[in-house]
Scaffold this motif. Sequence first.
Motif, PDB file in Angstrom:
ATOM      1  N   ASN A  24      -9.241  -9.581  -0.564  1.00 32.90           N
ATOM      2  CA  ASN A  24      -9.811  -8.468  -1.309  1.00 32.90           C
ATOM      3  C   ASN A  24      -9.032  -8.196  -2.588  1.00 32.90           C
ATOM      4  OD1 ASN A  24     -11.924  -6.347  -1.190  1.00 32.90           O
ATOM      5  ND2 ASN A  24     -10.152  -4.985  -1.288  1.00 32.90           N
ATOM      6  N   GLU A  25      -7.697  -8.397  -2.562  1.00 31.10           N
ATOM      7  CA  GLU A  25      -6.904  -8.217  -3.779  1.00 31.10           C
ATOM      8  C   GLU A  25      -7.296  -9.251  -4.825  1.00 31.10           C
ATOM      9  OE1 GLU A  25      -5.071  -5.868  -5.864  1.00 31.10           O
ATOM     10  OE2 GLU A  25      -4.503  -5.471  -3.792  1.00 31.10           O
ATOM     11  N   TRP A  28     -10.448  -8.042  -6.546  1.00 30.45           N
ATOM     12  CA  TRP A  28     -10.236  -7.064  -7.608  1.00 30.45           C
ATOM     13  C   TRP A  28      -9.645  -7.714  -8.855  1.00 30.45           C
ATOM     14  CZ3 TRP A  28     -12.315  -2.574  -8.379  1.00 30.45           C
ATOM     15  CH2 TRP A  28     -12.815  -1.850  -7.299  1.00 30.45           C
ATOM     16  N   PHE A 119      -3.748  -3.795 -10.546  1.00 30.58           N
ATOM     17  CA  PHE A 119      -4.649  -2.934  -9.782  1.00 30.58           C
ATOM     18  C   PHE A 119      -4.342  -3.125  -8.306  1.00 30.58           C
ATOM     19  CE2 PHE A 119      -8.526  -1.482  -7.803  1.00 30.58           C
ATOM     20  CZ  PHE A 119      -9.007  -0.498  -8.648  1.00 30.58           C
ATOM     21  N   SER A 121      -5.398  -2.377  -4.485  1.00 31.31           N
ATOM     22  CA  SER A 121      -6.476  -1.955  -3.598  1.00 31.31           C
ATOM     23  C   SER A 121      -6.025  -2.141  -2.161  1.00 31.31           C
ATOM     24  CB  SER A 121      -7.740  -2.783  -3.855  1.00 31.31           C
ATOM     25  OG  SER A 121      -8.717  -2.524  -2.864  1.00 31.31           O
ATOM     26  N   ASP A 123      -7.612  -1.414   1.688  1.00 28.95           N
ATOM     27  CA  ASP A 123      -8.871  -1.064   2.338  1.00 28.95           C
ATOM     28  C   ASP A 123      -8.671  -0.661   3.792  1.00 28.95           C
ATOM     29  OD1 ASP A 123     -10.882  -1.921   0.182  1.00 28.95           O
ATOM     30  OD2 ASP A 123      -9.613  -3.683   0.401  1.00 28.95           O
ATOM     31  N   ASN A 161     -11.103   3.080   0.815  1.00 30.60           N
ATOM     32  CA  ASN A 161     -10.012   2.303   0.212  1.00 30.60           C
ATOM     33  C   ASN A 161      -9.217   3.175  -0.741  1.00 30.60           C
ATOM     34  OD1 ASN A 161     -12.047   2.402  -1.714  1.00 30.60           O
ATOM     35  ND2 ASN A 161     -11.966   0.241  -2.232  1.00 30.60           N
ATOM     36  N   LEU A 163      -7.427   3.053  -4.338  1.00 36.84           N
ATOM     37  CA  LEU A 163      -7.511   2.327  -5.604  1.00 36.84           C
ATOM     38  C   LEU A 163      -6.449   2.904  -6.531  1.00 36.84           C
ATOM     39  CD1 LEU A 163     -11.396   2.501  -5.955  1.00 36.84           C
ATOM     40  CD2 LEU A 163     -10.052   0.646  -4.965  1.00 36.84           C
ATOM     41  N   LYS A 165      -4.547   2.341 -10.059  1.00 35.12           N
ATOM     42  CA  LYS A 165      -4.335   1.664 -11.340  1.00 35.12           C
ATOM     43  C   LYS A 165      -2.904   1.947 -11.770  1.00 35.12           C
ATOM     44  CE  LYS A 165      -8.499   0.730 -13.949  1.00 35.12           C
ATOM     45  NZ  LYS A 165      -9.234   0.973 -15.205  1.00 35.12           N
ATOM     46  N   THR A 172     -11.710  -1.183 -16.108  1.00 29.92           N
ATOM     47  CA  THR A 172     -12.665  -1.543 -15.064  1.00 29.92           C
ATOM     48  C   THR A 172     -14.026  -1.681 -15.731  1.00 29.92           C
ATOM     49  OG1 THR A 172     -11.430  -0.226 -13.453  1.00 29.92           O
ATOM     50  CG2 THR A 172     -13.662  -0.888 -12.858  1.00 29.92           C
ATOM     51  N   TRP A 192     -15.115   9.815  -4.706  1.00 33.23           N
ATOM     52  CA  TRP A 192     -13.965   9.342  -5.487  1.00 33.23           C
ATOM     53  C   TRP A 192     -13.007  10.516  -5.581  1.00 33.23           C
ATOM     54  CZ3 TRP A 192     -11.652   9.199 -10.572  1.00 33.23           C
ATOM     55  CH2 TRP A 192     -11.067   7.970 -10.920  1.00 33.23           C
TER      56      TRP A 192
END
Length: 322
Positions: A24-25, A28, A119, A121, A123, A161, A163, A165, A172, A192
């Motif tokens: 998954n990384e 992203w 970034f 992430s 999950d 997840n 997120l 930054k 993005t 969010w």
Amino acid sequence: MDSRILSAEHARESGVDRPWEQTNEDWWDWYLSLADARDGAPTELVAVDPPDAVALPTLDELREELATPYELGSEAVERFERDGYVKLRDVLSPGALAAGRAEVLRLAAAGDGPGRSGFLSMDLMWRSGSEVLELFALSPRIGRIAADLLQVAEVRLYHDNVLSKEPGCGRTPWHFDAHHFPIASRDVVTSWVPLQAIPAPMGPLAFAAGKDVWKTAEAVDFSSTDDSYDRGVAEAFRAADVQVDDSPFALGEISFHHSWCFHYARPNATTQPRMVHASTYFADGARLVDEPTMVSGDWQRFMPGARPGAVIDTPLNPIVSR
């Protein structure tokens, strides 16, 4: 784009009609590489203080807050129906947000850190062993808001997840989540939840206003190998004079955006990480699409055992709106 991000098979063709094969990384890192290169990583960072220290709630206090219904009101539902997103103030207390941020910092320090894009992430945080983040992901307060905005009886969790930054992380790209989520329903929404205030230089999530604004960019072809899609969507919106809301987020303010709402975010040009806990919800009874693609990422982790075309009802997709 850095060709090392994609596997050899994915790099050979620009289409997306095949499963994602990496982590998954990696996903992203790949997705951020599709952002307009003209809006890349900032060369100078704006100094921003970390959030003020506040007393952390006990688990029981946090559980009570995250279970207490939020007074949504018909105006918010109407705005969501009209614009495809809504921002709500004072949904969570500074203490609850501080508890979430402390958990994210703890888990991030114990992990492998952000990818090459800057970034981070993480999950399925509700399955990480963190009681705090489990309360966030399974919150009836937030889940009920999601159900009421969609105007459905109940919603299930697709996944949650974190997120983050990191300072200097780039843009993005423009996207809409229905392109990613392998869920055959229009009743899908994402919360969010910023774990700190997000001033303009930190890159708040920005939304293209209008329930049907996605049709403006319908003719723009998606590319898995360059930034042409991000540029094309931006150009289509400029030509149609689409209103874009890129306003900052106050502490305690959270947003909900529909899966067909286009959104993007500018780089984090500050000295502090922009940490967010996000959860995606879908109406109870929704089905898995017939043919998930690489844009759906590692969806099997979030819906283990779900079968294409079948109703989604797995232990990792509980009802969270009650």
